[in-house]
Design a protein around this motif. Structure first.
Motif, PDB file in Angstrom:
ATOM      1  N   GLN A   1      47.115  22.513  29.713  1.00 17.42           N
ATOM      2  CA  GLN A   1      45.981  23.427  29.895  1.00 17.42           C
ATOM      3  C   GLN A   1      46.415  24.865  29.666  1.00 17.42           C
ATOM      4  O   GLN A   1      45.703  25.659  29.020  1.00 17.42           O
ATOM      5  CB  GLN A   1      45.388  23.267  31.300  1.00 17.42           C
TER       6      GLN A   1
ATOM      7  N   GLN B   1      46.791  25.515  26.031  1.00 14.99           N
ATOM      8  CA  GLN B   1      45.478  25.700  25.421  1.00 14.99           C
ATOM      9  C   GLN B   1      44.950  27.103  25.694  1.00 14.99           C
ATOM     10  O   GLN B   1      44.404  27.770  24.807  1.00 14.99           O
ATOM     11  CB  GLN B   1      44.501  24.658  25.964  1.00 14.99           C
TER      12      GLN B   1
ATOM     13  N   SER C   1      49.357  20.532  23.038  1.00 16.01           N
ATOM     14  CA  SER C   1      48.986  20.144  24.401  1.00 16.01           C
ATOM     15  C   SER C   1      49.153  18.648  24.571  1.00 16.01           C
ATOM     16  O   SER C   1      48.525  17.861  23.856  1.00 16.01           O
ATOM     17  CB  SER C   1      47.529  20.553  24.683  1.00 16.01           C
TER      18      SER C   1
ATOM     19  N   GLY D   1      46.489  17.677  28.471  1.00 17.59           N
ATOM     20  CA  GLY D   1      46.015  18.825  29.239  1.00 17.59           C
ATOM     21  C   GLY D   1      44.503  18.818  29.365  1.00 17.59           C
ATOM     22  O   GLY D   1      43.803  18.485  28.414  1.00 17.59           O
ATOM     23  N   PRO D   2      43.946  19.182  30.523  1.00 22.54           N
ATOM     24  CA  PRO D   2      42.489  19.226  30.690  1.00 22.54           C
ATOM     25  C   PRO D   2      41.883  20.399  29.922  1.00 22.54           C
ATOM     26  O   PRO D   2      42.497  21.463  29.813  1.00 22.54           O
ATOM     27  CB  PRO D   2      42.314  19.413  32.201  1.00 22.54           C
ATOM     28  N   SER D   3      40.677  20.194  29.414  1.00 28.54           N
ATOM     29  CA  SER D   3      40.037  21.214  28.585  1.00 28.54           C
ATOM     30  C   SER D   3      38.823  21.860  29.230  1.00 28.54           C
ATOM     31  O   SER D   3      38.378  22.915  28.778  1.00 28.54           O
ATOM     32  CB  SER D   3      39.617  20.606  27.240  1.00 28.54           C
TER      33      SER D   3
ATOM     34  N   SER E   1      38.698  27.084  31.483  1.00 26.12           N
ATOM     35  CA  SER E   1      38.422  25.963  30.584  1.00 26.12           C
ATOM     36  C   SER E   1      38.590  26.415  29.141  1.00 26.12           C
ATOM     37  O   SER E   1      37.811  27.244  28.644  1.00 26.12           O
ATOM     38  CB  SER E   1      37.003  25.438  30.809  1.00 26.12           C
ATOM     39  N   SER E   2      39.572  25.873  28.457  1.00 24.76           N
ATOM     40  CA  SER E   2      39.798  26.251  27.055  1.00 24.76           C
ATOM     41  C   SER E   2      38.584  25.947  26.190  1.00 24.76           C
ATOM     42  O   SER E   2      38.373  26.598  25.166  1.00 24.76           O
ATOM     43  CB  SER E   2      41.028  25.520  26.518  1.00 24.76           C
TER      44      SER E   2
ATOM     45  N   HIS F   1      38.720  14.417  28.036  1.00 23.30           N
ATOM     46  CA  HIS F   1      39.039  15.840  27.907  1.00 23.30           C
ATOM     47  C   HIS F   1      39.426  16.184  26.472  1.00 23.30           C
ATOM     48  O   HIS F   1      38.991  17.210  25.919  1.00 23.30           O
ATOM     49  CB  HIS F   1      40.177  16.221  28.856  1.00 23.30           C
TER      50      HIS F   1
END
Length: 315
Positions: free
Chosen positions: A150, A153, A181, A184-186, A228-229, A255
């Motif tokens: 994350q 990102q 990444s 990784g959460p987006s 949040s990317s 994600h």
């Protein structure tokens, strides 16, 4: 007693609980370099010079560790999951950098945006000191796993001026060449992205690390967008490689798909690789991961190398 002995053994073997010792390195290295100070605490990075010097100004792989924004340190660089990738890049002339950043531990007042700001300041420090370390500041690829994914990102997509930390570094503009990444959460605004049939973990468990409040989204939804990317990516954003396991119970596959779908819709450059039979940290989940860990390391290293290669050499 047995539990205590196991922990002591783990510390003796790895050098820390759950994290590898700083690796032996054939090239020159600069350990525990302070890149900023917050209050009485100095934040540190390790800089590993190329095992093979191929140019006067070296490209950089900039590693931001995972750990849920609440655990981990720069020593994760030395884990078998990461180290082969860094060694491959070092042999191709990369400077390898690993940073520690403030963690979202209870009672310390650190939020996720502080983690982003610290990582941004690490990039600023490298650019400020590029001559000392023979770095090409225009050829930096950022890389992270899980929470570090994350952060990678965010470093790739977010506007640095929104994450100003050390005033001594504030005027230094930074822009990575590309990002990588791993799981990784987006997007933190959609709790459904964290829901999965593979786990009964609370899908809203990271909210308090964004606002300091378990019910933070209702009070401050903009803070969730800011982390949040998905909300930062633009058509002209630097390219990104996203790798995600299809049975990841910690950061579920949606994600990656969510980010990729927006990228395709707006014309941004995001390459997505779904790893079959893979959970978090590329653990086996239903069979052997495909591609396997060694192939994932090779793909990631080759992506970084491709993105920093001068265009005249790519033709």
């Amino acid at each position: 007693m047995m539990k205590t002995l196991k922990i002591l053994l783990l510390v003796l073997v790895t050098g820390s609980i759950g994290y590898a010792q700083t690796p032996k390195w054939d090239g020159q290295s600069f350990r525990d370099v302070p890149y900023k100070q917050v209050g009485q605490r100095k934040l540190l990075m390790d800089i590993y010079m190329p095992e093979t010097q191929v140019s006067e100004k070296a490209p950089v792989i900039y590693y931001v560790h995972g750990g849920g924004w609440a655990a981990g340190n720069k020593e994760k660089f030395g884990q078998p999951l990461m180290l082969p990738m860094f060694r491959q890049l070092s042999k191709n002339g990369f400077v390898c950098v690993s940073i520690s950043y403030r963690l979202c531990k209870k009672g310390q007042g650190v939020l996720m945006r502080d983690c982003v700001t610290d990582a941004m300041d690490g990039l600023r420090f490298l650019k400020q000191n590029s001559e000392q370390y023979s770095i090409d500041p225009d050829r930096i690829v950022v890389f992270g796993d899980s929470a570090g994914g994350q952060l990678a990102q965010m470093l790739t997509y977010a506007s640095p001026e929104n994450f100003v930390g050390d005033p001594k570094l504030a005027e230094i503009d930074v822009q990575p060449r590309a990002g990588i990444s791993w799981y990784g959460p987006s997007d933190f605004t959609d709790v459904n992205l964290f829901k999965t049939t593979f786990s009964d973990k609370n899908p809203n468990r990271f909210g308090s690390r964004i606002t300091g409040d378990d019910n933070g989204y209702k009070k401050n939804p903009k803070a969730f967008e800011e982390m949040s990317s998905y909300y930062w990516i633009k058509k002209d954003s630097p390219p990104m490689l996203v790798l995600q396991g299809d049975t990841d119970a910690t950061i579920p596959l949606p994600h990656a798909i969510h980010l990729k779908e927006k990228a395709d819709r707006i014309g941004a450059d995001v390459e997505m690789i779904i790893v079959k039979n893979a959970g978090h940290n590329w653990r086996k989940a239903g069979g052997d991961p495909v591609p396997g860990v060694e192939e994932i390391q090779r793909i990631s290293a080759e992506y970084a190398l491709q993105k920093v290669t001068p265009l005249k050499q790519q033709d």
